[in-house]
Write a protein that holds these residues in place. Structure first.
Motif, PDB file in Angstrom:
ATOM      1  N   VAL A 159       4.530   4.610 -13.189  1.00 52.64           N
ATOM      2  CA  VAL A 159       5.275   5.359 -12.042  1.00 52.64           C
ATOM      3  C   VAL A 159       4.349   5.410 -10.990  1.00 52.64           C
ATOM      4  N   TYR A 160       5.003   4.885  -9.917  1.00 49.31           N
ATOM      5  CA  TYR A 160       4.042   4.891  -8.547  1.00 49.31           C
ATOM      6  C   TYR A 160       4.519   5.876  -7.517  1.00 49.31           C
ATOM      7  N   THR A 161       3.590   6.365  -6.705  1.00 51.43           N
ATOM      8  CA  THR A 161       4.123   7.045  -5.392  1.00 51.43           C
ATOM      9  C   THR A 161       4.403   6.012  -4.144  1.00 51.43           C
ATOM     10  N   THR A 162       5.041   6.485  -3.207  1.00 51.43           N
ATOM     11  CA  THR A 162       5.093   5.486  -2.047  1.00 51.43           C
ATOM     12  C   THR A 162       4.671   6.015  -0.845  1.00 51.43           C
TER      13      THR A 162
ATOM     14  N   LEU B 299      -9.702   6.521  -9.993  1.00 49.53           N
ATOM     15  CA  LEU B 299      -9.479   5.214  -9.608  1.00 49.53           C
ATOM     16  C   LEU B 299      -7.881   5.123  -9.060  1.00 49.53           C
ATOM     17  N   CYS B 300      -7.650   4.900  -8.016  1.00 43.97           N
ATOM     18  CA  CYS B 300      -6.338   4.571  -7.564  1.00 43.97           C
ATOM     19  C   CYS B 300      -5.941   3.181  -7.172  1.00 43.97           C
ATOM     20  N   GLU B 301      -4.862   2.596  -7.732  1.00 50.03           N
ATOM     21  CA  GLU B 301      -4.400   1.267  -7.345  1.00 50.03           C
ATOM     22  C   GLU B 301      -3.541   1.334  -6.438  1.00 50.03           C
ATOM     23  N   THR B 302      -3.718   0.351  -5.212  1.00 50.43           N
ATOM     24  CA  THR B 302      -2.750   0.782  -4.310  1.00 50.43           C
ATOM     25  C   THR B 302      -2.215  -1.061  -3.873  1.00 50.43           C
ATOM     26  N   ASN B 303      -0.831  -1.147  -3.559  1.00 49.26           N
ATOM     27  CA  ASN B 303      -0.612  -2.352  -3.315  1.00 49.26           C
ATOM     28  C   ASN B 303       0.353  -2.344  -2.038  1.00 49.26           C
ATOM     29  N   PRO B 304      -0.344  -2.856  -1.031  1.00 45.73           N
ATOM     30  CA  PRO B 304       0.152  -2.851   0.411  1.00 45.73           C
ATOM     31  C   PRO B 304       1.622  -3.384   0.611  1.00 45.73           C
ATOM     32  N   GLU B 305       1.682  -4.690  -0.045  1.00 43.45           N
ATOM     33  CA  GLU B 305       3.046  -5.113   0.199  1.00 43.45           C
ATOM     34  C   GLU B 305       4.543  -4.445  -0.302  1.00 43.45           C
ATOM     35  N   LEU B 306       4.089  -3.778  -1.467  1.00 44.55           N
ATOM     36  CA  LEU B 306       5.216  -2.640  -1.799  1.00 44.55           C
ATOM     37  C   LEU B 306       4.965  -1.470  -1.404  1.00 44.55           C
ATOM     38  N   GLN B 307       3.923  -1.101  -0.879  1.00 43.15           N
ATOM     39  CA  GLN B 307       3.685   0.316  -0.401  1.00 43.15           C
ATOM     40  C   GLN B 307       3.675   1.116  -1.241  1.00 43.15           C
ATOM     41  N   ILE B 308       2.949   0.888  -2.503  1.00 42.97           N
ATOM     42  CA  ILE B 308       2.948   1.997  -3.571  1.00 42.97           C
ATOM     43  C   ILE B 308       1.591   2.321  -4.016  1.00 42.97           C
TER      44      ILE B 308
ATOM     45  N   ILE C  50      12.851  -3.270  -9.568  1.00 39.22           N
ATOM     46  CA  ILE C  50      12.128  -1.903  -9.265  1.00 39.22           C
ATOM     47  C   ILE C  50      13.178  -1.050  -8.928  1.00 39.22           C
ATOM     48  N   LYS C  51      12.796   0.115  -9.702  1.00 32.62           N
ATOM     49  CA  LYS C  51      13.630   1.511  -9.524  1.00 32.62           C
ATOM     50  C   LYS C  51      12.937   2.454  -8.486  1.00 32.62           C
ATOM     51  N   ILE C  52      13.864   2.628  -7.508  1.00 31.48           N
ATOM     52  CA  ILE C  52      13.216   3.574  -6.277  1.00 31.48           C
ATOM     53  C   ILE C  52      14.098   4.855  -6.372  1.00 31.48           C
TER      54      ILE C  52
ATOM     55  N   SER D 220      11.045  11.744   2.738  1.00 34.19           N
ATOM     56  CA  SER D 220       9.654  10.857   2.517  1.00 34.19           C
ATOM     57  C   SER D 220       9.008  10.857   1.220  1.00 34.19           C
ATOM     58  N   PHE D 221       9.865  11.618   0.212  1.00 35.45           N
ATOM     59  CA  PHE D 221       9.059  11.802  -1.073  1.00 35.45           C
ATOM     60  C   PHE D 221       9.757  10.826  -2.138  1.00 35.45           C
ATOM     61  N   CYS D 222       9.412   9.420  -2.102  1.00 37.81           N
ATOM     62  CA  CYS D 222       9.976   8.656  -3.080  1.00 37.81           C
ATOM     63  C   CYS D 222       8.891   8.458  -4.332  1.00 37.81           C
ATOM     64  N   PHE D 223       9.224   7.919  -5.407  1.00 34.21           N
ATOM     65  CA  PHE D 223       8.443   7.536  -6.382  1.00 34.21           C
ATOM     66  C   PHE D 223       9.404   6.218  -6.793  1.00 34.21           C
ATOM     67  N   VAL D 224       8.398   5.155  -7.526  1.00 40.22           N
ATOM     68  CA  VAL D 224       8.886   3.951  -8.069  1.00 40.22           C
ATOM     69  C   VAL D 224       8.664   3.688  -9.235  1.00 40.22           C
TER      70      VAL D 224
END
Length: 455
Positions: free
Chosen positions: A323-326, A184-193, A355-357, A338-342
């Motif tokens: 920890v989230y991917t972006t 199950l994957c949680e997505t946040n469109p506003e933060l793009q994570i 938020i640490k990016i 293009s390989f960031c995580f939050v």
């Protein structure tokens, strides 16, 4: 008698103070609770009516029966009424004794023991009422889960269900292959994570961190790297070794690595370190920083210092962050790659300086850091989740093997067969269970940090 009167007056005074403190918050809390109760009752719908209409008949019947049982079998009073039971009669559902009253002034002269017993009985009833109220507050949600083919499934879940149990429900509704990679994957469109929820986490608790009118979504999707730390542990615990010496790791070596790092009471996290790009707070400026992973958190080497433990500075601890991917941070924040995580607290749902990016050089390094942080944060629980998933798949395959001869006989008796392709199943052919664990590792070895690079 004077002592009894004083004790009762003190008790009533404390109840009045508590009631007054509750009344102070009535104007704001009552409106807020009422609105939040309706908005938090369903996730992924525009209103409550829509979510109820989406429920299947058996789920809707179960919800109605549950609500009716709570309203009819135990008529529990509101919290304000429960705390005022000192002056009122107790609710019939909590006791079968005749109503007891405490007059403001004692006109008769009962014994001291009787008065003490009455006061203690009322206190016990108040405590019981509060416990019943607490037990009755099992949160329920109607959730829309998006499938990989664009369709959706509507589920009714309560606060006691884990992500693993919600996955099992989706398996029953969608008839998927139930391999260990479903997530199950949680997505946040506003933060793009986005973040894959761990099997042991409580599903409703995670969704309760979402803000009102949130555009967040839950996806039912396969993640090939969900348990890669157990299928290919050498990628995380032997990453410093040269490619030629690492070679193709056999099954025995993998089992030894898992036992060594996950077999004890605590997990030995990957000895991971290297340079990452860090986004400056409030700016679109990125600077290179040397980081080291430890079990308690992520640390960095301050300017002019060494990598010794005494010189390290704590960047973030893992207890309160996930920890989230972006997606598309190269355009949004001008990231170097293009390989960031939050790393952020789950309650932060909008842009925030807290938020640490971080940014990695390539996709392989991103997998290495994100997975290693999951190992450090969740520890032995991850291995328990993996073992449970493997066990369930093994049981399923055993059942399928037993049913195979019977299904074959039925096919032989029929004139033709119609095959239905499951829309939510993984497009690639499902691998057998044993070969999934023994397959050779991917064709990459995460690059070493600059200081460990071979000449």
């Amino acid at each position: 008698m004077e002592q009894i009167d004083a004790m009762l007056n003190d008790l009533i005074g404390e109840m009045d103070q508590l009631s007054q403190s509750l009344n102070v918050e009535d104007d704001t809390a009552e409106v807020k609770d009422a609105s939040q109760e309706q908005s938090s009752f369903s996730i992924g719908f525009t209103d409550l009516k829509e979510s109820l209409n989406e429920l299947e008949d058996q789920d809707l019947d179960a919800l109605v029966a549950d609500l009716e049982s709570k309203s009819s079998s135990e008529e529990l009073p509101p919290f304000e009424e429960a705390v005022s039971l000192v002056e009122e009669q107790p609710p019939p559902a909590l006791t079968h004794e005749p109503p007891l009253t405490v007059p403001p002034e004692v006109t008769e002269e009962p014994s001291s023991l009787m008065q003490t017993t009455k006061a203690q009985t009322k206190l016990d009833k108040i405590k019981m009422a509060l416990e019943k109220l607490k037990e009755a507050k099992v949160r329920k949600l109607i959730v829309k889960v998006l499938m990989s083919d664009g369709s959706s499934k509507t589920l009714m879940v309560d606060g006691r269900q884990t992500v693993r149990e919600v996955l099992d429900t989706l398996f029953e509704k969608s008839h998927c292959d139930q391999n260990i990679n479903w997530s199950l994957c949680e997505t946040n469109p506003e933060l793009q994570i986005e973040r894959d929820l761990e099997d042991h986490e409580f599903f409703v608790e995670l969704l309760s961190d979402w803000i009102r009118h949130s555009e967040n979504k839950v996806h039912f999707i396969t993640r090939p790297h969900k348990y890669v730390m157990f299928t290919d542990p050498q990628l995380f615990f032997m990453w410093k070794k040269k490619i030629s010496s690492q070679g193709v790791v056999n099954k025995q070596t993998k089992e030894l690595l898992i036992k060594e790092h996950f077999g004890g009471s605590s997990v030995i996290v990957p000895d991971l370190e290297g340079k990452l790009y860090l986004k400056e707070d409030g700016k679109k400026v990125w600077r290179s920083q040397y980081f080291l992973l430890r079990a308690s958190g992520l640390y960095y080497v301050p300017k002019g210092k060494t990598k010794s433990s005494s010189d390290l500075a704590c960047f973030v601890r893992f207890e309160k962050v996930n920890v989230y991917t972006t997606s598309n941070y190269r355009e949004k924040f001008k990231a170097p790659t293009s390989f960031c995580f939050v790393l952020k607290h789950p309650c932060i749902q909008k842009d925030s300086p807290y938020i640490k990016i971080l940014c990695c050089e390539d996709e392989d390094s991103l997998l290495l850091w994100v997975t290693s942080i999951r190992i450090a944060k969740y520890g032995p629980v991850l291995y328990q989740n993996y073992q449970e998933a493997v066990k369930r798949l093994s049981i399923l395959q055993t059942v399928r093997n037993k049913d195979a001869p019977r299904l074959k006989d039925q096919d032989d008796q029929s004139n033709g067969n119609t095959f239905v392709v499951n829309p939510c199943a993984d497009p690639s052919p499902p691998a057998e269970f044993d070969s999934d664990l023994d397959e050779p590792p991917p064709n990459f070895i995460p690059p070493s940090p600059p200081r460990h690079a071979t000449p």
